[in-house]
Motif scaffolding. Sequence first.
Motif, PDB file in Angstrom:
ATOM      1  N   LEU A  23       0.820  -1.209   0.000  1.00 38.92           N
ATOM      2  CA  LEU A  23       0.000   0.000   0.000  1.00 38.92           C
ATOM      3  C   LEU A  23       0.853   1.257   0.000  1.00 38.92           C
ATOM      4  O   LEU A  23       1.895   1.319   0.645  1.00 38.92           O
ATOM      5  CB  LEU A  23      -0.921   0.018   1.223  1.00 38.92           C
ATOM      6  CG  LEU A  23      -1.863  -1.178   1.392  1.00 38.92           C
ATOM      7  CD1 LEU A  23      -2.747  -0.976   2.614  1.00 38.92           C
ATOM      8  CD2 LEU A  23      -2.715  -1.394   0.154  1.00 38.92           C
ATOM      9  N   ALA A  24       0.389   2.282  -0.729  1.00 42.45           N
ATOM     10  CA  ALA A  24       1.095   3.567  -0.781  1.00 42.45           C
ATOM     11  C   ALA A  24       0.121   4.638  -1.242  1.00 42.45           C
ATOM     12  O   ALA A  24      -0.967   4.340  -1.770  1.00 42.45           O
ATOM     13  CB  ALA A  24       2.281   3.492  -1.723  1.00 42.45           C
ATOM     14  N   MET A  25       0.497   5.905  -1.041  1.00 51.29           N
ATOM     15  CA  MET A  25      -0.309   6.997  -1.583  1.00 51.29           C
ATOM     16  C   MET A  25      -0.211   6.985  -3.102  1.00 51.29           C
ATOM     17  O   MET A  25       0.797   6.553  -3.683  1.00 51.29           O
ATOM     18  CB  MET A  25       0.176   8.335  -1.038  1.00 51.29           C
ATOM     19  CG  MET A  25      -0.133   8.565   0.433  1.00 51.29           C
ATOM     20  SD  MET A  25      -1.913   8.520   0.826  1.00 51.29           S
ATOM     21  CE  MET A  25      -2.547   9.897  -0.160  1.00 51.29           C
ATOM     22  N   GLY A  26      -1.277   7.466  -3.738  1.00 51.24           N
ATOM     23  CA  GLY A  26      -1.281   7.543  -5.187  1.00 51.24           C
ATOM     24  C   GLY A  26      -0.357   8.632  -5.691  1.00 51.24           C
ATOM     25  O   GLY A  26       0.355   9.274  -4.923  1.00 51.24           O
ATOM     26  N   HIS A  27      -0.390   8.852  -6.976  1.00 49.73           N
ATOM     27  CA  HIS A  27       0.504   9.814  -7.609  1.00 49.73           C
ATOM     28  C   HIS A  27      -0.263  10.612  -8.653  1.00 49.73           C
ATOM     29  O   HIS A  27      -1.328  10.197  -9.122  1.00 49.73           O
ATOM     30  CB  HIS A  27       1.676   9.081  -8.270  1.00 49.73           C
ATOM     31  CG  HIS A  27       1.249   7.861  -9.048  1.00 49.73           C
ATOM     32  ND1 HIS A  27       0.736   7.921 -10.319  1.00 49.73           N
ATOM     33  CD2 HIS A  27       1.222   6.554  -8.688  1.00 49.73           C
ATOM     34  CE1 HIS A  27       0.428   6.697 -10.737  1.00 49.73           C
ATOM     35  NE2 HIS A  27       0.712   5.850  -9.758  1.00 49.73           N
ATOM     36  N   ARG A  37      -0.469  -2.127  -4.934  1.00 49.85           N
ATOM     37  CA  ARG A  37       0.246  -2.684  -6.083  1.00 49.85           C
ATOM     38  C   ARG A  37       0.278  -4.198  -5.942  1.00 49.85           C
ATOM     39  O   ARG A  37       0.763  -4.731  -4.951  1.00 49.85           O
ATOM     40  CB  ARG A  37       1.661  -2.103  -6.153  1.00 49.85           C
ATOM     41  CG  ARG A  37       1.655  -0.607  -6.429  1.00 49.85           C
ATOM     42  CD  ARG A  37       3.055  -0.008  -6.450  1.00 49.85           C
ATOM     43  NE  ARG A  37       3.005   1.410  -6.806  1.00 49.85           N
ATOM     44  CZ  ARG A  37       2.792   2.388  -5.927  1.00 49.85           C
ATOM     45  NH1 ARG A  37       2.631   2.098  -4.646  1.00 49.85           N
ATOM     46  NH2 ARG A  37       2.744   3.648  -6.318  1.00 49.85           N
ATOM     47  N   PHE A  38      -0.286  -4.870  -6.960  1.00 46.96           N
ATOM     48  CA  PHE A  38      -0.371  -6.326  -6.895  1.00 46.96           C
ATOM     49  C   PHE A  38      -0.301  -6.912  -8.300  1.00 46.96           C
ATOM     50  O   PHE A  38      -1.055  -6.503  -9.186  1.00 46.96           O
ATOM     51  CB  PHE A  38      -1.688  -6.758  -6.228  1.00 46.96           C
ATOM     52  CG  PHE A  38      -1.846  -8.242  -6.080  1.00 46.96           C
ATOM     53  CD1 PHE A  38      -1.266  -8.916  -5.007  1.00 46.96           C
ATOM     54  CD2 PHE A  38      -2.556  -8.970  -7.018  1.00 46.96           C
ATOM     55  CE1 PHE A  38      -1.398 -10.292  -4.870  1.00 46.96           C
ATOM     56  CE2 PHE A  38      -2.697 -10.343  -6.888  1.00 46.96           C
ATOM     57  CZ  PHE A  38      -2.113 -11.005  -5.812  1.00 46.96           C
ATOM     58  N   ARG A 110      -6.406  -9.682   2.188  1.00 51.69           N
ATOM     59  CA  ARG A 110      -6.046  -8.805   3.302  1.00 51.69           C
ATOM     60  C   ARG A 110      -5.585  -7.440   2.808  1.00 51.69           C
ATOM     61  O   ARG A 110      -5.898  -6.412   3.411  1.00 51.69           O
ATOM     62  CB  ARG A 110      -4.968  -9.475   4.156  1.00 51.69           C
ATOM     63  CG  ARG A 110      -5.505 -10.663   4.936  1.00 51.69           C
ATOM     64  CD  ARG A 110      -4.425 -11.360   5.750  1.00 51.69           C
ATOM     65  NE  ARG A 110      -5.011 -12.395   6.601  1.00 51.69           N
ATOM     66  CZ  ARG A 110      -4.308 -13.218   7.373  1.00 51.69           C
ATOM     67  NH1 ARG A 110      -2.980 -13.118   7.393  1.00 51.69           N
ATOM     68  NH2 ARG A 110      -4.909 -14.121   8.120  1.00 51.69           N
ATOM     69  N   MET A 111      -4.862  -7.443   1.697  1.00 46.13           N
ATOM     70  CA  MET A 111      -4.400  -6.189   1.118  1.00 46.13           C
ATOM     71  C   MET A 111      -5.594  -5.354   0.634  1.00 46.13           C
ATOM     72  O   MET A 111      -5.665  -4.149   0.890  1.00 46.13           O
ATOM     73  CB  MET A 111      -3.462  -6.484  -0.049  1.00 46.13           C
ATOM     74  CG  MET A 111      -2.964  -5.263  -0.800  1.00 46.13           C
ATOM     75  SD  MET A 111      -2.376  -5.719  -2.444  1.00 46.13           S
ATOM     76  CE  MET A 111      -3.928  -6.122  -3.264  1.00 46.13           C
ATOM     77  N   SER A 112      -6.543  -5.999  -0.042  1.00 47.67           N
ATOM     78  CA  SER A 112      -7.699  -5.287  -0.587  1.00 47.67           C
ATOM     79  C   SER A 112      -8.577  -4.713   0.515  1.00 47.67           C
ATOM     80  O   SER A 112      -9.041  -3.571   0.436  1.00 47.67           O
ATOM     81  CB  SER A 112      -8.538  -6.229  -1.466  1.00 47.67           C
ATOM     82  OG  SER A 112      -7.784  -6.722  -2.551  1.00 47.67           O
ATOM     83  N   ARG A 113      -8.813  -5.505   1.558  1.00 44.69           N
ATOM     84  CA  ARG A 113      -9.647  -5.019   2.656  1.00 44.69           C
ATOM     85  C   ARG A 113      -9.018  -3.792   3.317  1.00 44.69           C
ATOM     86  O   ARG A 113      -9.706  -2.821   3.632  1.00 44.69           O
ATOM     87  CB  ARG A 113      -9.828  -6.112   3.704  1.00 44.69           C
ATOM     88  CG  ARG A 113     -10.742  -7.236   3.282  1.00 44.69           C
ATOM     89  CD  ARG A 113     -11.140  -8.016   4.513  1.00 44.69           C
ATOM     90  NE  ARG A 113     -11.322  -9.429   4.236  1.00 44.69           N
ATOM     91  CZ  ARG A 113     -11.674 -10.314   5.155  1.00 44.69           C
ATOM     92  NH1 ARG A 113     -11.856  -9.924   6.402  1.00 44.69           N
ATOM     93  NH2 ARG A 113     -11.837 -11.583   4.850  1.00 44.69           N
TER      94      ARG A 113
END
Length: 277
Positions: A23-27, A37-38, A110-113
Amino acid sequence: MIPPTIPTLIARAAEHPFLGEYLAMGHGEHSDIALARFDGHELASSYEPIFDISVHSLAQSLTSGAEGADRFGDELGFQAVTQRLDAPPFDVFDPFDRIADDQQLVVLDRMSRALHAINFFGAQRHGLLFLRVHERLLKSVKYDHGRHFSTVLVSFGLNPSRVVIELPAAAVAHKTFLGYLTTSYQRYGFKVAGNLSNAGQILSVSETARLDFIKMDAGIALRDATVKPLVGYASRLRIPLIFNRVVDEAQFVALQQYDVRFVQGPLFNAHYHDRAV
């Protein structure tokens, strides 16, 4: 207490041993939202509104155009949709069928949630956040369903009681399994919704599986002429019934004849114009 913002929540996720990797802030134009990012994709969140049409006249609002979106009625909450950043709104990205490894499936879920929770709570949205659970995930995690996600939310300062875990119809069909899952998720602070594949499945819902919400495909219920008995049975169970996948005004008008209270679907998404936060 000041509600956490999306950047604040992403900063907390960066310190998490698992989420910081994804997970990260967008750009650019998306610099105010969280992204994941997956598998070579950048994933974002969209939110489908679930309306309580007993409060306001949603039918009148539908004719008022996009500028009248805020007058649809009171939102019970929003269902999160995972999508690619470059896709149109509500174009669901579903990589689950391409993932053979169960552990990788758990990672994606887990990432999506976490992504949806950060974008939802960080934007100070109101109401409940509905999150779907894939059938294979329920089988991959053997016990303590909801424990991991509840721990993450609490560590971020977020309230699990505003999250509704939405179970697939395959889980609802098995009364004993449904009872176990419902109890487990509720033990960790979540609310639980169950999807029905047909009207008869509502008989699996009882005191042993005390769901917080029931969801039914509006098109199937109207086709099978089961809207009225579903509304009646759900009322006896005292469980709110949501008719989803409402695709046009004809379906919506038909539902209104049976005192339906909660609705969701493409018809309302088109008017709501709620792009991925």
